[in-house]
Motif scaffolding. Structure first.
Motif, mmCIF file in Angstrom:
data_model
loop_
_atom_site.group_PDB
_atom_site.id
_atom_site.type_symbol
_atom_site.label_atom_id
_atom_site.label_comp_id
_atom_site.label_asym_id
_atom_site.label_seq_id
_atom_site.Cartn_x
_atom_site.Cartn_y
_atom_site.Cartn_z
ATOM 1 N N GLU A 281 -1.269 9.569 1.739
ATOM 2 C CA GLU A 281 -1.803 9.959 3.051
ATOM 3 C C GLU A 281 -0.805 10.816 3.816
ATOM 4 O OE1 GLU A 281 -2.725 6.333 4.994
ATOM 5 O OE2 GLU A 281 -4.595 5.983 3.880
ATOM 6 N N ARG B 40 -0.616 4.520 -1.618
ATOM 7 C CA ARG B 40 -1.676 5.095 -0.784
ATOM 8 C C ARG B 40 -1.103 5.731 0.471
ATOM 9 N NH1 ARG B 40 -5.019 1.426 2.904
ATOM 10 N NH2 ARG B 40 -3.608 2.429 4.394
ATOM 11 N N ILE C 108 0.844 -1.214 0.000
ATOM 12 C CA ILE C 108 0.000 0.000 0.000
ATOM 13 C C ILE C 108 0.875 1.258 0.000
ATOM 14 C CG2 ILE C 108 -1.955 -1.116 1.142
ATOM 15 C CD1 ILE C 108 -0.931 0.099 3.782
#
Length: 538
Positions: free
Chosen positions: A124, A120, A117
């Protein structure tokens, strides 16, 4: 018949995520290709390995994973998920681990999936950092607005409340150095005779006198104050260490570290009162927002100085006498003198009914004057008022607005004569600032301008301009034009070089109407001289 187990196993091999299946004791029963190829070294399926035993006890994320898997294996929860970093020397990366409990023929099994991930997570993190930056910028902006609001208010109060220019400069400089990150502020005035900027007031955190470094306009001086005055624009040096000569911009003996400097011209309309110079103890202290504040403050200071100067002019008897020599073939007087090979004398100026300036010149030549002058640039129209053996009196309508521009600056022309090369100009001006402004106007417009004389003197209590102002308010435009034309044409001399009929023709009116206008203006002039009634009809 297709074997479903074979299909499932083959499909598992194609998944782009790492997958393993463990039994109740944590032993790895099955892995897929992505699992076997993950990590350094040769591919390894780890089948038969105790998955729980591979976790590093000292690692916080590994401990969490083991605890979560044990809960799933013992039936305390059906699923477990966690995110964890798994950085390499070459890149940062994050994974999502997810464990699900299921049974095969009554035996407990747990599938473990590791999904990358990183993209992502980076998004973030970037979003969180952006939010932090925005919060910090908002806090900084709120601080700046509070500081700027107080600074503008205090400087405005100081400038407006001061009674003299010296007081304005003193109050403003002291208020500026009370504001971080400013550590020194000074205001310089312009010396019209020497072309230098001389600090007139300063304030700093250290009690060290500011030396007059003799900043000379028109030189190769790189001081921000010089550039600001010469360009009429704010000048900023964000890092003074990058400028070799910057060490002498700062008073000797001051301990404060100077990192950046800004200079802003103090200018009202086209009159420059001086320059505001502010030093800061931070690099890049003067961003666009900060510079906008300083420019606003300089405008406030200039407005206050102009108000004080206007009050002083109304109550003072002082006057500045300025004499300059202009050498430029484009000046209309010089062009006429050169074309005619004659001396030209400025007699005066008036305006027609449309507000167009009319200039009266005497040329010490009689033949071919109008023809020669008509063909010159900047001459819109030429009229001969009178002609004799001594020369020709001309009325010119000009496209060149230098005479009007001088009048707009409050200048009174006392002499404006020329030969074929150099024009000799003598002016009276209400203040040193207007004198500097006029000199700059001429210097910008013409090739060579030499300052021959500058003198501040007292003017009589009653000036011809005062009388002229009162007369102009009491006569009509046509009456005033008739009076001026008659005077400039020598109509009141004896013998008369020009007749009333010629003057009337130049105004495109009848002779009787011209004399009516002239006598009405003469009577009102005499009323002014002898305390008569200038409002009486006539």
């Amino acid at each position: 018949m297709v074997n479903r187990d074979d299909i499932a196993k083959s499909a598992l091999e194609t998944l782009p995520i790492t997958v393993a299946v463990i039994d109740h004791d944590g032993e790895i029963l099955l892995t897929n290709e992505a699992w076997r190829e993950f990590g350094p070294g040769e591919p390894d399926d780890h089948v038969g390995t105790d998955y729980l035993a591979t976790a590093t006890v000292e690692d916080e994320h590994a401990r969490r994973a083991v605890e979560g898997l044990e809960d799933v294996l013992d039936g305390r929860r059906e699923t477990f998920a966690m995110e964890y970093p798994c950085h390499t020397p070459d890149r940062k990366q994050w994974f999502l681990m997810r464990a699900n409990r299921f049974r095969v023929d009554g035996d407990v099994r747990v599938s473990i999936v590791h999904l990358e991930i990183t993209e992502r997570k980076l998004a973030e993190i970037d979003a969180a950092e952006s939010a932090d930056r925005l919060r910090e910028q908002r806090r900084a902006l709120e601080h700046v607005l509070d500081r700027v609001d107080g600074l503008i208010r205090d400087v405005t109060d100081a400038a407006v409340g001061a009674g003299t220019r010296d007081e304005i400069e003193r109050r403003v400089c002291r208020r500026l150095v009370d504001t971080d990150p400013y550590c020194l502020a000074w205001i310089g005035r312009l010396d019209v005779t020497s072309g230098r900027i001389a600090p007139s007031e300063w304030a700093g955190r250290d009690d060290v006198p500011l030396e007059d470094d003799g900043l000379l306009l028109g030189s190769d001086e790189r001081h921000p104050a010089v550039r600001a005055v010469e360009t009429d624009e704010a000048t900023v040096v964000q890092n003074v260490e990058a400028v070799a000569e910057a060490s002498r911009w700062w008073p000797v003996g001051v301990d404060t570290a100077v990192e950046s400097v800004a200079a802003v011209p103090i200018r009202y309309n086209d009159v420059t009162y001086g320059v505001l110079v502010v030093f800061a103890d931070e690099v890049d202290a003067f961003d666009d927002r900060e510079l906008l504040v300083l420019e606003s403050l300089a405008g406030t200071i200039a407005t206050a100085m102009n108000a004080i100067e206007t009050r002083r002019m109304l109550t003072s008897e002082g006057v500045v006498e300025l004499e300059v020599a202009i050498e430029d073939s484009s000046l209309f007087l010089t062009a006429i003198a050169s074309e005619l090979d004659a001396s030209v004398t400025f007699r005066g100026q008036t305006y027609d009914g449309d507000g167009t300036p009319l200039v009266f010149l005497h040329v010490d030549r009689s033949a071919g004057v109008v023809e020669a002058v008509t063909d010159l640039e900047r001459i819109a129209d030429v009229t001969t008022i009178s002609s004799s053996d001594d020369g020709t009196l001309l009325e010119l309508t000009l496209d060149d607005g230098v005479v009007t521009a001088l009048a707009d600056h409050g200048a009174v022309l006392r002499r404006f004569d020329t030969d074929a090369t150099v024009a000799d100009v003598a002016l009276e001006l209400p203040s040193s600032q207007s004198a500097r402004s006029v000199y700059d106007l001429l210097d910008d417009r013409f090739d060579r301008v030499e300052l021959r004389s500058y003198r501040e003197t007292e003017r009589p209590t009653e000036t011809p301009q005062d009388l002229a102002a009162r007369l102009e308010s009491s006569v009509t435009d046509r009456q005033l034009m008739a009076l001026r034309k008659a005077y400039f044409a020598g109509y009141f001399a004896w013998p008369r070089p020009v007749s009333g009929e010629e003057l009337a023709e130049s105004m495109d009116i009848s002779r009787s109407t011209f004399h009516q206008h002239l006598r009405a203006a003469q009577r009102k002039l005499l009323d002014e001289l002898f305390d008569g009634d200038p409002t009486s009809e006539g």
